[in-house]
Write a protein that holds these residues in place. Structure first.
Motif, short mmCIF file in Angstrom:
data_model
loop_
_atom_site.label_atom_id
_atom_site.label_comp_id
_atom_site.label_asym_id
_atom_site.label_seq_id
_atom_site.Cartn_x
_atom_site.Cartn_y
_atom_site.Cartn_z
N SER A 173 0.83 -1.21 0.00
CA SER A 173 0.00 0.00 0.00
C SER A 173 0.86 1.25 0.00
O SER A 173 1.89 1.32 0.68
N ARG A 174 0.41 2.24 -0.77
CA ARG A 174 1.12 3.52 -0.82
C ARG A 174 1.14 4.21 0.54
O ARG A 174 1.90 5.15 0.74
N LYS A 175 0.30 3.77 1.47
CA LYS A 175 0.30 4.34 2.81
C LYS A 175 1.52 3.88 3.61
O LYS A 175 1.88 4.50 4.61
N HIS A 176 2.15 2.81 3.16
CA HIS A 176 3.33 2.27 3.84
C HIS A 176 4.57 3.05 3.41
O HIS A 176 4.74 3.37 2.22
N LYS A 177 5.45 3.32 4.35
CA LYS A 177 6.61 4.16 4.04
C LYS A 177 7.57 3.51 3.05
O LYS A 177 8.34 4.20 2.36
N ASN A 178 7.53 2.18 2.94
CA ASN A 178 8.43 1.48 2.03
C ASN A 178 7.72 0.97 0.77
O ASN A 178 8.21 0.06 0.11
N ALA A 179 6.59 1.57 0.46
CA ALA A 179 5.82 1.11 -0.71
C ALA A 179 6.54 1.42 -2.02
O ALA A 179 6.53 0.61 -2.96
N ILE A 180 7.18 2.57 -2.08
CA ILE A 180 7.76 3.07 -3.33
C ILE A 180 9.28 3.07 -3.25
O ILE A 180 9.86 3.51 -2.25
N LEU A 181 9.91 2.58 -4.30
CA LEU A 181 11.37 2.60 -4.40
C LEU A 181 11.79 3.83 -5.20
O LEU A 181 11.29 4.06 -6.30
N THR A 182 12.70 4.60 -4.66
CA THR A 182 13.19 5.79 -5.36
C THR A 182 14.70 5.74 -5.62
O THR A 182 15.21 6.56 -6.39
N ASN A 183 15.38 4.81 -4.99
CA ASN A 183 16.82 4.66 -5.20
C ASN A 183 17.06 3.89 -6.51
O ASN A 183 16.63 2.74 -6.63
N PRO A 184 17.72 4.48 -7.50
CA PRO A 184 17.90 3.82 -8.79
C PRO A 184 18.54 2.44 -8.70
O PRO A 184 18.13 1.51 -9.41
N LYS A 185 19.52 2.28 -7.83
CA LYS A 185 20.19 0.98 -7.71
C LYS A 185 19.24 -0.08 -7.15
O LYS A 185 19.25 -1.23 -7.59
N GLU A 186 18.40 0.31 -6.20
CA GLU A 186 17.43 -0.63 -5.64
C GLU A 186 16.41 -1.05 -6.70
O GLU A 186 16.02 -2.22 -6.76
#
Length: 243
Positions: A173-186
């Motif tokens: 869920s987008r409500k979770h702090k780890n829902a979205i990856l923004t680090n290109p290497k990850e």
């Protein structure tokens, strides 16, 4: 060895000119959560200029919530809205003498039909007449996958390069702090594992089987351009080509 990277575009982010040169297919907002004739035309033109495959991105008719909440509307209303969105999109494609490559539902609609068989059947009923020589982007191991195959619809499996997964292969869920990856290497590592090993590491750290023909990087990800540039460079080193 080719990897298809797609982006949701035409959603008011005004960054399409920066993203199109890195991707091979795109999903253009079709007027449900976002989009007008003007924005659709502008984005189609950019796709043509960058030789990017063009897909429609229909959703719940909910601009207020950007299509990210399940709407309490009748099956008939949703059916009609989806067809209105696709009719508008195909009209604009005809204007540019272009063909529809795929359909990818957006947001809450995408997530709902992945888990709800009745909703999946209603969605397929709405899009059925548009699907000749057209793909439907679906998540692996989903209800919409099953229903589409039962109705002889051509599918391509989609996975998300910039989103984490739960143990049952649903998006965190987008409500979770780890829902979205923004680090290109990850993001690269996330996709590389799916491409090479056919598996994805869940948020809980376990590995699950994953099939994917195309990988989505969200156009509204704050690091979208940086991620796409990194993917292009790193996959090239491994002998892969985006496109």
């Amino acid at each position: 060895m080719r990897i298809d990277i797609n982006c949701d575009v035409g959603e008011g982010m005004v960054n399409e000119t920066l993203l199109m040169s890195y991707i091979s297919s795109c999903n253009i907002a079709s007027g449900g959560h976002f989009g007008t004739r003007k924005t659709i035309d502008k984005t189609i033109q950019l796709a043509i200029e960058n030789d990017v495959l063009i897909g429609a991105h229909p959703s719940f008719p909910d601009k207020e919530n950007f299509g990210r909440k399940v709407m309490n509307i009748s099956k008939r209303e949703l059916y009609k809205s989806i067809q209105n969105q696709l009719d508008l999109f195909l009209e604009r494609l005809d204007h540019f003498n272009q063909k529809l490559h795929h359909i990818k539902p957006h947001g809450a609609l995408y997530n709902l039909i992945a888990i709800d068989e009745v909703a999946a059947k209603n969605f397929v009923a709405a899009i059925q007449k548009y699907m000749q020589d057209v793909f439907l982007y679906v998540p692996y191991n989903s209800k919409i996958e099953e229903v589409a195959i039962q109705n002889d619809i051509n599918i391509q499996y989609e996975a998300f390069g910039d989103r984490n997964y739960t143990e049952d292969l649903k998006l965190v869920s987008r409500k979770h702090k780890n829902a979205i990856l923004t680090n290109p290497k990850e993001v690269y590592n996330h996709i590389y594992k799916m491409v090479v090993e056919g598996s994805v590491k869940t948020l809980q750290g376990n590995e699950k089987e994953m099939k994917a023909d195309t990988f989505c990087i969200h156009g509204d990800n704050q690091k979208a351009q940086e991620i796409l540039a990194f993917l292009t460079t790193e996959f090239s080193k491994k002998g892969f080509k985006i496109g």
